[in-house]
Design an enzyme around this catalytic site. Structure first.
Site, short mmCIF file in Angstrom:
data_model
loop_
_atom_site.label_atom_id
_atom_site.label_comp_id
_atom_site.label_asym_id
_atom_site.label_seq_id
_atom_site.Cartn_x
_atom_site.Cartn_y
_atom_site.Cartn_z
N ASP A 290 2.41 -11.23 -12.38
CA ASP A 290 2.99 -12.35 -13.11
C ASP A 290 3.04 -12.05 -14.61
O ASP A 290 4.03 -12.36 -15.28
CB ASP A 290 2.16 -13.61 -12.87
CG ASP A 290 1.92 -13.86 -11.40
OD1 ASP A 290 2.91 -13.98 -10.65
OD2 ASP A 290 0.75 -13.91 -10.98
N ALA B 165 0.83 -1.21 0.00
CA ALA B 165 0.00 0.00 0.00
C ALA B 165 0.86 1.26 0.00
O ALA B 165 0.51 2.25 -0.67
CB ALA B 165 -0.94 0.00 1.21
N HIS C 53 -2.48 -17.76 -8.95
CA HIS C 53 -1.31 -16.94 -8.58
C HIS C 53 -0.52 -17.73 -7.55
O HIS C 53 -0.58 -17.49 -6.34
CB HIS C 53 -1.75 -15.59 -8.03
CG HIS C 53 -0.61 -14.75 -7.54
ND1 HIS C 53 0.39 -14.31 -8.37
CD2 HIS C 53 -0.30 -14.30 -6.30
CE1 HIS C 53 1.26 -13.61 -7.67
NE2 HIS C 53 0.87 -13.60 -6.41
#
Length: 347
Positions: A173, A31, A201
């Site tokens: 990715d 963040a 993922h």
């Protein structure tokens, strides 16, 4: 004296309704790298005012206060308000976009089922909060791992919000795969398009370049023709992308926060603004129509086009036996994760 254009832009910015954007885990590393990009207009547009809502657990509120001060000190023209909170009823109210970064990390000695159980509780609660407080048009991006299954649990816990509004992050990715090809070919990453991340993922994901194009000397070449090393593309390339997060942690002793934040910005910007004609990107989205033979009721990463804030799986791509096996393997892992998580959901 202000130009007419400057006056017009000022009026537009003052009159436009702010987009309400939630970031969870807002005191964390990802963040911290992400919030500036959102607040300065990289995601929702250079003329779109923003209200940022920052959610984290109660012990992190003092850290959030410091983040708020930094955002204020950036003096960003689009940032209308920053709201730090530890309360879901505040965080999820009237949201236009929710970026769910916070999750329970895997700790030493923790089995995968224990990790799933802890995260089911978090994302069941956040899904219920979306259901109760957010706009039904809210776009939800799940980043916290295991991202695909966390996303599915959130979607199941918000039944009145379309499942198509939920997605999970596989853009990191996708970007990693694009970059590996670009470096191998000696071109900028912008000259590599249509790589695909299939599935989860996780280390079972399948980075696929059978439909990828590389622009070299003004011509679009098939990736295999541009790279000219099939063994690398079917071996070390795939494992490098699959293991890249672990490699970053091993080298940096911290997770890949900067690149994750960039990928989040890319993902949400494409949802808001669409993808270029002829290009597709990778997103974990709801599997409802047996696309490419993938079981229904999974969040599975597919190649998608996006237009008018709606994604559509790219249909009709040829799948060879090599790809089929890897796509099925990552789907099998997701089915196992889902079935385990659902037992905790109903407990």
């Amino acid at each position: 004296m202000l130009s007419k254009l400057a006056v017009f832009l000022y009026v537009v910015l003052q009159s436009a309704e702010p987009v309400r954007v939630l970031v969870t885990g807002a005191a964390g590393q990802i963040a911290y790298s992400l919030l500036f990009g959102i607040a300065k207009g990289d995601v929702f547009g250079k003329d779109q005012p923003i209200t940022l809502i920052l959610l984290d657990i109660t012990p992190m509120l003092p850290v959030l206060d410091g983040v708020v001060m930094e955002l204020q000190d950036c003096a960003l023209p689009l940032l209308r308000e920053v709201i730090p909170t530890d309360k879901e009823e505040v965080a999820f109210k009237d949201l236009d976009a929710a970026i769910l970064v916070g999750s329970m990390p895997r700790r030493e000695g923790m089995e995968r089922k224990d990790l799933l159980k802890a995260n089911v509780a978090i994302f069941k609660s956040q899904g219920a909060a979306l259901e109760k407080y957010a706009k039904k048009t809210v776009k939800v991006l799940v980043v916290g791992n295991p991202a695909n299954t966390n996303c599915l649990i959130a979607a199941k816990s918000a039944p009145s919000i379309p499942k198509e509004n939920f997605s999970c992050l596989t853009r990191l990715d996708h970007n990693r795969a694009r970059s590996q090809v670009a470096m191998r070919c000696g071109v900028p990453a912008t000259q590599v398009k249509n790589v695909i991340i299939w599935g989860n993922h996780s280390s079972t994901q399948y980075p696929d370049v059978h439909h990828c194009k590389v622009n070299m000397a003004g011509s679009d070449l098939a990736c295999f023709d541009a790279v000219k090393d099939d063994d690398w593309l079917k071996g070390a390339f795939i494992s490098t992308v699959q293991q890249r997060g672990a490699a970053v942690i091993a080298a940096r002793k911290l997770s890949s926060a900067m690149s994750a934040a960039k990928a989040i910005c890319d993902h949400m910007r494409d949802i808001w603004s669409g993808t270029p004609e002829g290009e597709f990107v990778s997103m974990g989205v709801y599997s409802s129509s047996n696309s490419y033979g993938v079981a229904e009721d999974l969040i599975y990463s597919f190649p998608v086009h996006i237009k008018d804030k709606q994604w559509k799986i790219v249909d009709g791509l040829a799948i060879n036996d090599f790809s089929r096996g890897k796509m099925d393997a990552t789907a099998a892992e997701l089915v196992e994760e889902r079935d385990t998580a659902v037992t905790f959901l109903s407990a």
